[in-house]
Design an enzyme around this catalytic site. Structure first.
Site, PDB file in Angstrom:
ATOM      1  N   GLY A 193     -10.059   3.367   8.349  1.00  0.00           N
ATOM      2  CA  GLY A 193      -8.766   3.707   7.775  1.00  0.00           C
ATOM      3  C   GLY A 193      -8.470   2.931   6.518  1.00  0.00           C
ATOM      4  O   GLY A 193      -9.329   2.270   5.936  1.00  0.00           O
ATOM      5  N   ASP A 194      -7.217   3.004   6.111  1.00  0.00           N
ATOM      6  CA  ASP A 194      -6.714   2.371   4.905  1.00  0.00           C
ATOM      7  C   ASP A 194      -6.144   1.004   5.279  1.00  0.00           C
ATOM      8  O   ASP A 194      -5.197   0.909   6.059  1.00  0.00           O
ATOM      9  CB  ASP A 194      -5.627   3.258   4.299  1.00  0.00           C
ATOM     10  CG  ASP A 194      -5.107   2.718   2.981  1.00  0.00           C
ATOM     11  OD1 ASP A 194      -5.311   1.533   2.691  1.00  0.00           O
ATOM     12  OD2 ASP A 194      -4.471   3.497   2.234  1.00  0.00           O
ATOM     13  N   HIS A 228      -7.628 -10.437  -3.516  1.00  0.00           N
ATOM     14  CA  HIS A 228      -7.877 -10.714  -4.937  1.00  0.00           C
ATOM     15  C   HIS A 228      -8.339  -9.467  -5.691  1.00  0.00           C
ATOM     16  O   HIS A 228      -8.398  -9.486  -6.923  1.00  0.00           O
ATOM     17  CB  HIS A 228      -8.858 -11.877  -5.106  1.00  0.00           C
ATOM     18  CG  HIS A 228     -10.295 -11.548  -4.881  1.00  0.00           C
ATOM     19  ND1 HIS A 228     -11.314 -12.349  -5.342  1.00  0.00           N
ATOM     20  CD2 HIS A 228     -10.909 -10.524  -4.226  1.00  0.00           C
ATOM     21  CE1 HIS A 228     -12.478 -11.832  -5.000  1.00  0.00           C
ATOM     22  NE2 HIS A 228     -12.256 -10.731  -4.323  1.00  0.00           N
TER      23      HIS A 228
END
Length: 353
Positions: free
Chosen positions: A239-240, A259
């Site tokens: 998933g995200d 980052h």
């Protein structure tokens, strides 16, 4: 003109070389990086692990041009990568050993990632980033880094393998640095091929894990976790990572993902982590911390990689504190790990999301 006593970061030079020569040693870094890249791609270090050989012997094995190979080898000996013996044979040094595919601290894939193809090409467009703010990678390739990864499986595999190489070393050092033994379920968000989570689970046999990654990476993680012998204790979530974060973790890990993101997107991820973990689950963020002052630190250079690749950035401790606070966390401490990494330990602030 009086020359200052200084040793450059790039090509080694005399301590009293004039300033313009020391600058040359920095801007000419390709004279070192590309020969190293060629030798890494050919697998020269793997062959020399069996013992020193002449360039002619290596060339016959590899099917390449012997004189050209010799010149690349000679260039690397001047910076401590490979060594030439008196009889004309070349052998390994500790640095060259790290270019072997099976070395414990191999950085072969990382070397190829930075010095070939998409990542190398994008740096030629860095000036456009400075002029416009648009990542050089997008300028060079017409797509974001992660869009390009999804569309190019070969590049994706190299990218994840390279990240895994660096993560493997950090993962081994985390156990004595941070005690995670009291947490039953560790959730690794954006955990790549699973080497961080898998290594930790090897050290904590009663713990279980959850790994959240992009669908294209999940199969790589499945194999790596099986190789580490912990696949039966890990739930894979495709998933995200900005929103698909399970809420059943006792502690959350996130390494070198924030980052890659601008502050707004990083804040979205941190708020999602804060909501998933509730008021109890701590957050362990593995990232670089940019120190103040003019001294050399890898984070200051990695920050330029982030500038070129994406909208991300390296952050100072103060910038991390502010980001955590806006997401409902308090930065408890910063623990140095393998340079340039640190572990930022953050605790949720009760009822604040």
């Amino acid at each position: 003109m009086t020359a200052e006593a200084s040793t450059p970061i790039g090509l080694p030079g005399g301590s009293y070389d004039p300033p313009h020569v020391r600058i040359l040693s920095l801007v000419a870094a390709k004279w070192v990086s590309q020969p190293i890249s060629v030798l890494a791609e050919l697998g020269v270090a793997d062959i020399l692990a069996e013992g020193p050989q002449t360039p002619e012997e290596l060339a016959e094995t590899l099917g390449v041009h012997a004189s050209s190979l010799r010149r690349c080898l000679r260039a690397t000996t001047s910076v401590g990568v490979f060594t030439e013996h008196e009889d004309g044979r070349y052998g390994l040094t500790p640095m060259a050993d790290s270019l072997r595919r099976d070395a414990p601290d191999s950085i072969r894939s990382w070397t190829l990632l930075l010095t070939k193809g998409p990542m190398w090409d994008s740096f030629g467009r860095l000036a456009e980033t400075v002029r416009t703010g648009k990542p050089a990678f997008e300028v060079a390739h017409g797509a974001t880094l992660f869009e390009h990864l999804d569309a190019n499986p070969g590049f994706e595999s190299l990218y994840e393998t390279a990240m895994g190489e660096l993560t493997s070393e950090v993962a081994r050092e985390l156990v004595p640095v941070i005690d995670l033994g009291s947490y039953e379920r560790l959730v690794d968000v954006g955990g790549g091929d699973g080497v961080l989570l898998g290594t930790l689970l090897q050290h904590y046999p009663s713990a279980k894990g959850v790994l959240v990654e992009r669908p294209a990476v999940i199969e790589l993680a499945r194999q790596r976790l099986a190789d580490l012998g912990v696949a039966d204790r890990v739930r894979l979530v495709a998933g995200d990572a900005t929103k698909d974060i399970p809420a059943d973790g006792d502690a959350y890990l996130i390494k070198n993902m924030l980052h890659c993101l601008d502050d707004g997107t990083a804040l979205t991820v941190l708020r999602a982590l804060r909501e998933a973990g509730g008021n109890d689950a701590p957050l362990f963020v593995i990232e670089s911390v940019v120190p103040p002052g003019n001294d050399f630190h890898w984070a200051k250079l990695i920050d330029v990689e982030m500038l070129a690749d994406s909208d991300g950035r390296e952050r100072t401790e103060g910038e991390w504190q502010e980001l955590f606070s806006r997401a409902g966390f308090e930065l408890e401490r910063v623990v140095p790990a393998t340079p340039p990494q640190s572990v930022l330990v953050a605790r949720p602030v009760a009822d604040r999301i």
